[in-house]
Scaffold this active site. Structure first.
Site, PDB file in Angstrom:
ATOM      1  N   ASP A 186       3.569  20.774  -9.086  1.00 11.83           N
ATOM      2  CA  ASP A 186       1.863  20.802  -9.171  1.00 11.83           C
ATOM      3  C   ASP A 186       1.009  20.722 -10.178  1.00 11.83           C
ATOM      4  O   ASP A 186       1.668  20.448 -10.810  1.00 11.83           O
ATOM      5  CB  ASP A 186       1.212  22.162  -8.368  1.00 11.83           C
ATOM      6  CG  ASP A 186       2.140  22.316  -6.885  1.00 11.83           C
ATOM      7  OD1 ASP A 186       3.252  21.159  -6.502  1.00 11.83           O
ATOM      8  OD2 ASP A 186       2.486  23.359  -6.202  1.00 11.83           O
ATOM      9  N   ASP A 188      -1.827  21.095 -10.093  1.00 14.62           N
ATOM     10  CA  ASP A 188      -3.015  21.742 -10.569  1.00 14.62           C
ATOM     11  C   ASP A 188      -2.878  22.923 -11.371  1.00 14.62           C
ATOM     12  O   ASP A 188      -3.306  24.676 -10.833  1.00 14.62           O
ATOM     13  CB  ASP A 188      -3.426  22.273  -9.428  1.00 14.62           C
ATOM     14  CG  ASP A 188      -2.744  22.834  -8.331  1.00 14.62           C
ATOM     15  OD1 ASP A 188      -1.680  23.763  -8.418  1.00 14.62           O
ATOM     16  OD2 ASP A 188      -3.043  22.901  -6.856  1.00 14.62           O
ATOM     17  N   TRP A 248       1.572  20.859   4.666  1.00 19.32           N
ATOM     18  CA  TRP A 248       1.347  22.305   3.420  1.00 19.32           C
ATOM     19  C   TRP A 248       2.547  23.325   4.217  1.00 19.32           C
ATOM     20  O   TRP A 248       2.843  23.552   5.285  1.00 19.32           O
ATOM     21  CB  TRP A 248       0.397  22.666   3.473  1.00 19.32           C
ATOM     22  CG  TRP A 248       0.764  23.658   2.859  1.00 19.32           C
ATOM     23  CD1 TRP A 248       0.760  23.694   1.381  1.00 19.32           C
ATOM     24  CD2 TRP A 248       0.573  25.384   3.048  1.00 19.32           C
ATOM     25  NE1 TRP A 248       0.740  24.798   0.293  1.00 19.32           N
ATOM     26  CE2 TRP A 248       0.592  25.649   1.847  1.00 19.32           C
ATOM     27  CE3 TRP A 248       0.878  25.566   3.560  1.00 19.32           C
ATOM     28  CZ2 TRP A 248       1.207  26.810   0.893  1.00 19.32           C
ATOM     29  CZ3 TRP A 248       0.910  27.554   3.589  1.00 19.32           C
ATOM     30  CH2 TRP A 248       1.472  27.663   2.397  1.00 19.32           C
ATOM     31  N   GLU A 251       9.172  23.543   2.856  1.00 18.98           N
ATOM     32  CA  GLU A 251      10.075  22.213   1.636  1.00 18.98           C
ATOM     33  C   GLU A 251      10.757  23.536   0.374  1.00 18.98           C
ATOM     34  O   GLU A 251      11.983  23.334   0.259  1.00 18.98           O
ATOM     35  CB  GLU A 251       9.167  21.257   1.048  1.00 18.98           C
ATOM     36  CG  GLU A 251       8.144  21.429  -0.284  1.00 18.98           C
ATOM     37  CD  GLU A 251       7.014  22.031   0.474  1.00 18.98           C
ATOM     38  OE1 GLU A 251       6.792  22.527   0.792  1.00 18.98           O
ATOM     39  OE2 GLU A 251       6.453  22.294  -1.073  1.00 18.98           O
ATOM     40  N   ASP A 252       9.751  24.203   0.152  1.00 15.48           N
ATOM     41  CA  ASP A 252       9.902  25.112  -1.134  1.00 15.48           C
ATOM     42  C   ASP A 252      11.237  25.482  -0.634  1.00 15.48           C
ATOM     43  O   ASP A 252      11.862  26.218  -1.215  1.00 15.48           O
ATOM     44  CB  ASP A 252       8.879  25.306  -1.966  1.00 15.48           C
ATOM     45  CG  ASP A 252       7.784  26.311  -0.875  1.00 15.48           C
ATOM     46  OD1 ASP A 252       7.708  26.235   0.286  1.00 15.48           O
ATOM     47  OD2 ASP A 252       6.919  27.336  -2.019  1.00 15.48           O
ATOM     48  N   MET A 278      -3.449  28.697 -11.103  1.00 15.47           N
ATOM     49  CA  MET A 278      -3.902  27.037 -10.683  1.00 15.47           C
ATOM     50  C   MET A 278      -5.619  26.865 -10.357  1.00 15.47           C
ATOM     51  O   MET A 278      -6.368  27.654 -10.804  1.00 15.47           O
ATOM     52  CB  MET A 278      -3.338  27.950  -9.456  1.00 15.47           C
ATOM     53  CG  MET A 278      -3.250  26.858  -8.511  1.00 15.47           C
ATOM     54  SD  MET A 278      -2.252  26.876  -6.146  1.00 15.47           S
ATOM     55  CE  MET A 278      -4.771  27.591  -5.843  1.00 15.47           C
ATOM     56  N   HIS A 281      -8.516  25.415  -5.234  1.00 16.34           N
ATOM     57  CA  HIS A 281      -9.193  24.795  -4.193  1.00 16.34           C
ATOM     58  C   HIS A 281      -8.993  24.708  -3.192  1.00 16.34           C
ATOM     59  O   HIS A 281      -8.158  26.322  -2.486  1.00 16.34           O
ATOM     60  CB  HIS A 281      -8.144  23.346  -4.529  1.00 16.34           C
ATOM     61  CG  HIS A 281      -6.872  23.493  -4.761  1.00 16.34           C
ATOM     62  ND1 HIS A 281      -5.806  23.434  -3.225  1.00 16.34           N
ATOM     63  CD2 HIS A 281      -6.439  23.668  -5.193  1.00 16.34           C
ATOM     64  CE1 HIS A 281      -4.858  23.786  -3.965  1.00 16.34           C
ATOM     65  NE2 HIS A 281      -4.416  24.084  -4.603  1.00 16.34           N
ATOM     66  N   ARG A 283      -7.668  24.148   1.079  1.00 16.11           N
ATOM     67  CA  ARG A 283      -6.628  22.362   1.232  1.00 16.11           C
ATOM     68  C   ARG A 283      -7.266  21.887   1.808  1.00 16.11           C
ATOM     69  O   ARG A 283      -8.038  21.584   2.163  1.00 16.11           O
ATOM     70  CB  ARG A 283      -6.601  23.452   3.164  1.00 16.11           C
ATOM     71  CG  ARG A 283      -5.020  22.854   3.404  1.00 16.11           C
ATOM     72  CD  ARG A 283      -3.562  23.404   3.575  1.00 16.11           C
ATOM     73  NE  ARG A 283      -3.500  24.280   3.051  1.00 16.11           N
ATOM     74  CZ  ARG A 283      -2.767  25.004   3.665  1.00 16.11           C
ATOM     75  NH1 ARG A 283      -3.193  25.119   5.401  1.00 16.11           N
ATOM     76  NH2 ARG A 283      -2.618  26.709   3.295  1.00 16.11           N
TER      77      ARG A 283
END
Ligand code: UDH
Ligand code: MN
Length: 335
Positions: A186, A188, A248, A251-252, A278, A281, A283
């Site tokens: 990612d 971030d 979102w 998938e992981d 991280m 932030h 969404r």
């Protein structure tokens, strides 16, 4: 009489010396190290039992004048200072002679054991990318990696699809160099300990194990999100990642299912070494949580052989070699 005593003494001496010699020889063979590939007794057994693939190794023939880089890079310091409160400047990094166009680096004093492509899924996060480049380039160099950075940007206004972008990154990076390890990160997430090495291991590696947003804990045992690393072999064994997780989440977990259905387990650094931060932030627009994710991850076993790297389609819109990374803008279609 004297003659007899002398002969007896000689016999005793010869006997003593033979015994000594025997002992010496026995000890010598015991202390001589076995050839290194046989020296890993228990590990070798474990490898054959679980059919683990050894981590990829770059052929040292690549550069036979340099030694292979050591398993543990010599200049690591442990915990790092990482702070997102002040803006960072990239000018100095852009002039770093150790970096070549496209964010490529090869150690100058040794041959890296692996060739690592770092793949970042991306859209509209320039601000985060700056921090990532600022902190990660010096870190990856210190880790003596032969690496390249690929930022895969989703073109257009469709829902974001992280896993599909990672598949694109895998494919595009391989067109440039013979990478044998892929780190999916990612934009971030920054590790705060340089002993968390961005390379591949005998099993798929999860690197972001102690994120600040999860109070430096693993949220659940199967968690494989954030930053992960897989060798080319491991990645191909699971047919890459799913292409149909739009928005979102999920998938992981699908990737985790794939690994476990193919008999693999997750390798992780210890919690203290795997700490990372991280950049806070909210969404993103066009990345609302995917309501289908729960049903999809129940069907990984049925979908993984037909949905993955073998069914990937996309169009490269632009490929730009920046100083600190290669940017690839792609059209990956829509849900
Ligand atoms: N990403 C982008 N652009 C987007 C969406 C995602 O670049 O528009 C990439 C980026 O690399 C990001 C990754 O996909 O780091 C994962 O997305 P994420 O950072 O949104 O995922 P995370 O789980 O966020 O961190 C969850 C939503 C945060 C809501 C917090 C409210 N308190
Ligand atoms: Mn995030």
């Amino acid at each position: 009489m004297l003659n007899r005593t002398c002969s007896l003494l000689v016999v005793v001496c010869v006997l003593h010396m033979s015994v000594m010699l025997l002992f010496y020889l026995k000890n010598f063979t015991r202390n001589t190290p076995a050839p290194t590939h046989l020296n890993r007794g228990p590990e070798t057994v474990r490898l054959t039992l679980t059919e683990e693939e050894p981590a990829p190794q770059t052929d040292s023939e690549d550069n036979n004048t340099l030694p292979q880089c050591p398993d543990t890079p010599p200049n690591l310091v442990g915990p790092l200072q990482v702070d997102f409160s002040d803006p960072v400047k990239l000018e100095k990094l852009e002039k770093d002679p150790q970096l070549s166009l496209g964010g490529r680096h090869t150690p100058s004093k040794c041959v890296s054991q692996q060739k690592v492509a770092i793949i970042i899924p991306f859209r509209n996060r320039e601000h985060h990318l700056k921090y990532w480049l600022f902190y990660m380039h010096p870190l990856l160099q210190k880790q003596q990696l032969d690496y390249g950075v690929y930022v895969i940007e989703q073109d257009g206004e469709n829902k974001f699809n992280r896993a599909k972008l990672l598949n694109v990154g895998y494919t595009e990076a391989l067109k440039e160099y013979d990478y044998n390890c892929f780190v999916f990160s990612d934009v971030d997430l920054i590790p705060v300990d340089d002993r968390n090495i961005y390379k591949c291991f005998d099993q798929p590696r999860h690197l972001s194990v102690a994120m600040d947003k999860f109070r430096f804990r693993l949220p659940y045992k199967q968690y494989f999100g954030g930053v992960s690393a897989m060798s080319k072999k491991q990645y191909l064994k699971i047919n890459g990642f799913p292409n149909n997780f739009w928005g979102w989440g999920g998938e992981d977990d699908d990737i985790y299912n794939r690994l476990s259905y193919r008999g693999m387990t997750i390798s992780r650094p210890a919690g203290a070494i795997g700490r990372c931060k991280m950049i806070r932030h909210t969404r993103d627009k066009l990345n609302e949580s995917n309501p289908q994710r729960f049903t999809r991850i129940h069907h990984t076993r049925q979908t993984m052989d037909t949905d993955g790297i073998n069914s990937l389609t996309y169009k490269v819109v632009a490929l730009e070699k920046k100083q600190l990374y290669t940017k690839i803008i792609v059209d990956i279609g829509k849900p």
